[in-house]
Design an enzyme around this catalytic site. Structure first.
Site, PDB file in Angstrom:
ATOM      1  N   ASP A  14      52.250  35.607   3.062  1.00  0.00           N
ATOM      2  CA  ASP A  14      52.376  35.871   1.254  1.00  0.00           C
ATOM      3  C   ASP A  14      53.315  36.229   1.066  1.00  0.00           C
ATOM      4  O   ASP A  14      53.621  37.718   1.987  1.00  0.00           O
ATOM      5  CB  ASP A  14      51.201  36.669   0.583  1.00  0.00           C
ATOM      6  CG  ASP A  14      51.668  36.752  -0.075  1.00  0.00           C
ATOM      7  OD1 ASP A  14      51.966  37.342  -1.193  1.00  0.00           O
ATOM      8  OD2 ASP A  14      49.907  37.339  -0.658  1.00  0.00           O
ATOM      9  N   ASN A  28      62.242  33.934 -13.509  1.00  0.00           N
ATOM     10  CA  ASN A  28      62.301  33.263 -14.546  1.00  0.00           C
ATOM     11  C   ASN A  28      63.753  33.956 -15.562  1.00  0.00           C
ATOM     12  O   ASN A  28      63.763  35.069 -15.527  1.00  0.00           O
ATOM     13  CB  ASN A  28      61.575  32.867 -15.402  1.00  0.00           C
ATOM     14  CG  ASN A  28      60.442  33.692 -16.059  1.00  0.00           C
ATOM     15  OD1 ASN A  28      61.568  34.508 -17.420  1.00  0.00           O
ATOM     16  ND2 ASN A  28      59.886  33.442 -16.024  1.00  0.00           N
ATOM     17  N   ASP A  38      56.622  35.056  -8.352  1.00  0.00           N
ATOM     18  CA  ASP A  38      57.330  35.159  -9.268  1.00  0.00           C
ATOM     19  C   ASP A  38      55.551  36.803  -9.838  1.00  0.00           C
ATOM     20  O   ASP A  38      55.670  37.958 -10.195  1.00  0.00           O
ATOM     21  CB  ASP A  38      57.826  34.884 -10.494  1.00  0.00           C
ATOM     22  CG  ASP A  38      57.699  35.694 -11.524  1.00  0.00           C
ATOM     23  OD1 ASP A  38      58.234  37.147 -11.390  1.00  0.00           O
ATOM     24  OD2 ASP A  38      58.744  35.118 -13.004  1.00  0.00           O
ATOM     25  N   SER A 121      62.901  27.926  -6.421  1.00  0.00           N
ATOM     26  CA  SER A 121      62.689  26.628  -7.568  1.00  0.00           C
ATOM     27  C   SER A 121      61.836  25.334  -6.512  1.00  0.00           C
ATOM     28  O   SER A 121      61.466  24.136  -7.366  1.00  0.00           O
ATOM     29  CB  SER A 121      64.322  26.076  -7.962  1.00  0.00           C
ATOM     30  OG  SER A 121      65.180  26.492  -8.115  1.00  0.00           O
ATOM     31  N   GLY A 123      58.743  24.719  -6.205  1.00  0.00           N
ATOM     32  CA  GLY A 123      56.800  25.409  -6.745  1.00  0.00           C
ATOM     33  C   GLY A 123      57.234  24.580  -8.866  1.00  0.00           C
ATOM     34  O   GLY A 123      57.301  23.293  -8.796  1.00  0.00           O
ATOM     35  N   VAL A 124      56.856  25.005  -9.185  1.00  0.00           N
ATOM     36  CA  VAL A 124      56.990  24.405 -10.864  1.00  0.00           C
ATOM     37  C   VAL A 124      57.982  24.185 -11.523  1.00  0.00           C
ATOM     38  O   VAL A 124      58.461  23.529 -12.178  1.00  0.00           O
ATOM     39  CB  VAL A 124      56.132  25.751 -11.550  1.00  0.00           C
ATOM     40  CG1 VAL A 124      55.009  26.266 -11.274  1.00  0.00           C
ATOM     41  CG2 VAL A 124      56.981  26.463 -11.741  1.00  0.00           C
ATOM     42  N   TYR A 125      59.462  24.470 -10.516  1.00  0.00           N
ATOM     43  CA  TYR A 125      61.036  23.987 -11.325  1.00  0.00           C
ATOM     44  C   TYR A 125      61.325  23.020 -10.670  1.00  0.00           C
ATOM     45  O   TYR A 125      61.530  22.447 -10.612  1.00  0.00           O
ATOM     46  CB  TYR A 125      61.818  25.044 -10.274  1.00  0.00           C
ATOM     47  CG  TYR A 125      61.745  26.167 -11.626  1.00  0.00           C
ATOM     48  CD1 TYR A 125      61.091  26.359 -12.788  1.00  0.00           C
ATOM     49  CD2 TYR A 125      63.344  27.741 -11.796  1.00  0.00           C
ATOM     50  CE1 TYR A 125      60.439  27.122 -13.710  1.00  0.00           C
ATOM     51  CE2 TYR A 125      62.913  28.418 -12.850  1.00  0.00           C
ATOM     52  CZ  TYR A 125      62.016  27.773 -14.086  1.00  0.00           C
ATOM     53  OH  TYR A 125      62.076  29.622 -14.524  1.00  0.00           O
TER      54      TYR A 125
HETATM   55  N1  AR6 Z   1      54.276  33.936  -1.097  1.00  0.00           N
HETATM   56  C1  AR6 Z   1      55.395  33.406  -0.721  1.00  0.00           C
HETATM   57  N2  AR6 Z   1      55.713  32.599  -1.753  1.00  0.00           N
HETATM   58  C2  AR6 Z   1      55.014  31.705  -2.531  1.00  0.00           C
HETATM   59  C3  AR6 Z   1      54.147  32.487  -2.670  1.00  0.00           C
HETATM   60  C4  AR6 Z   1      53.266  34.050  -2.146  1.00  0.00           C
HETATM   61  N3  AR6 Z   1      52.808  34.506  -2.181  1.00  0.00           N
HETATM   62  N4  AR6 Z   1      53.420  31.840  -4.332  1.00  0.00           N
HETATM   63  C5  AR6 Z   1      53.606  31.009  -4.288  1.00  0.00           C
HETATM   64  N5  AR6 Z   1      54.765  30.724  -3.318  1.00  0.00           N
HETATM   65  P1  AR6 Z   1      57.398  29.158  -7.871  1.00  0.00           P
HETATM   66  P2  AR6 Z   1      59.242  27.869  -8.766  1.00  0.00           P
HETATM   67  C6  AR6 Z   1      55.352  29.721  -3.302  1.00  0.00           C
HETATM   68  O1  AR6 Z   1      56.230  27.883  -8.705  1.00  0.00           O
HETATM   69  O2  AR6 Z   1      59.880  26.950  -8.420  1.00  0.00           O
HETATM   70  C7  AR6 Z   1      57.233  31.045 -12.295  1.00  0.00           C
HETATM   71  O3  AR6 Z   1      56.503  30.878 -13.003  1.00  0.00           O
HETATM   72  C8  AR6 Z   1      55.084  28.096  -3.684  1.00  0.00           C
HETATM   73  O4  AR6 Z   1      54.605  27.421  -2.879  1.00  0.00           O
HETATM   74  O5  AR6 Z   1      56.644  30.359  -7.844  1.00  0.00           O
HETATM   75  O6  AR6 Z   1      60.851  29.233  -8.256  1.00  0.00           O
HETATM   76  C9  AR6 Z   1      58.803  31.968 -12.722  1.00  0.00           C
HETATM   77  O7  AR6 Z   1      58.221  33.011 -13.718  1.00  0.00           O
HETATM   78  C10 AR6 Z   1      56.338  27.881  -3.682  1.00  0.00           C
HETATM   79  O8  AR6 Z   1      57.058  26.700  -2.455  1.00  0.00           O
HETATM   80  O9  AR6 Z   1      58.322  29.397  -8.172  1.00  0.00           O
HETATM   81  C11 AR6 Z   1      59.335  30.766 -13.012  1.00  0.00           C
HETATM   82  O10 AR6 Z   1      59.025  30.603 -14.236  1.00  0.00           O
HETATM   83  C12 AR6 Z   1      57.621  28.583  -4.108  1.00  0.00           C
HETATM   84  O11 AR6 Z   1      57.117  30.108  -3.575  1.00  0.00           O
HETATM   85  C13 AR6 Z   1      58.872  29.630 -12.330  1.00  0.00           C
HETATM   86  O12 AR6 Z   1      57.696  29.572 -12.401  1.00  0.00           O
HETATM   87  C14 AR6 Z   1      58.396  29.163  -5.019  1.00  0.00           C
HETATM   88  O13 AR6 Z   1      57.126  28.213  -6.208  1.00  0.00           O
HETATM   89  C15 AR6 Z   1      60.258  29.879 -11.107  1.00  0.00           C
HETATM   90  O14 AR6 Z   1      59.621  28.316 -10.480  1.00  0.00           O
END
Ligand code: AR6
Length: 168
Positions: A14, A28, A38, A121, A123-125
């Site tokens: 984490d 974002n 985030d 990027s 995750g949800v991106y």
């Molecule tokens: N520690 C490390 N990695 C993490 C954690 C954590 N605590 N939580 C999630 N991840 P994402 P994106 C990983 O969706 O794709 C947000 O709503 C996760 O498993 O967090 O860049 C923002 O506001 C994945 O591998 O970010 C934007 O709107 C990675 O972090 C949007 O999501 C990125 O997943 C950005 O999307």
């Protein structure tokens, strides 16, 4: 923990627990928080982080801005805005490269010696994890090779073992 070279290591965990100088947030364009990493960063840092972010006026895709870290154990948070993956024909790769470069440049400009990145990027991106990991490693390695700062330590924090497997 896996060390790729003496300045880059890969860990599973984490990112909000990271105790180095700075963590990077996959934010974002509003910089006003969200889900995923985030949301976790804003929850751990506390409401003062949102207050500082509100004054920043947002951030463009591929760019980065820096704030204090408040209740987090690190000193600074670098907020970068990764691209949403639309299939690869919309400059997604260039924008992801720019996220890593601008974050690293902010670290150097602010005299930070250790910085942790999430898998921006992926995750949800929806950026494909395999290509995102290659971009992350190459961009960080190139930056370290070109930078005068030989002492910058980089940690890539993967949230799960599956994400970490792309870095092997
Ligand atoms: N520690 C490390 N990695 C993490 C954690 C954590 N605590 N939580 C999630 N991840 P994402 P994106 C990983 O969706 O794709 C947000 O709503 C996760 O498993 O967090 O860049 C923002 O506001 C994945 O591998 O970010 C934007 O709107 C990675 O972090 C949007 O999501 C990125 O997943 C950005 O999307």
């Amino acid at each position: 923990m896996k060390a790729l070279n003496e300045n880059i290591q890969i860990v599973v965990g984490d990112i909000t627990k990271y105790c180095g100088d700075a963590i990077v947030n996959a934010a974002n364009t509003s910089l006003l928080g969200g889900g995923g990493v985030d949301g976790a960063i804003h929850r751990a840092a506390g409401p003062e982080l949102l207050k500082e972010c509100t004054a920043l006026g947002g951030c463009r895709v591929g760019h980065s801005k820096i704030t204090d870290a408040y209740n987090l154990p690190c000193k600074k948070v670098i907020h970068t805005v990764g691209p949403i993956w639309y299939g690869g024909s919309f400059h997604e790769r260039e924008m992801l490269i720019s996220c890593y470069k601008t974050s690293l440049q902010l670290a150097v400009d602010n005299h930070l010696a250790s910085i942790a990145f999430p898998c921006i990027s992926t995750g949800v991106y929806r950026f494909p994890k395999s290509e995102a990991s290659q971009i992350a490693l190459k961009t960080i390695s190139d930056f370290l090779a070109q930078s005068c700062d030989q002492f910058l330590k980089i940690t890539i924090v993967c949230f799960d073992k599956d994400s970490a497997s792309y870095y092997s």
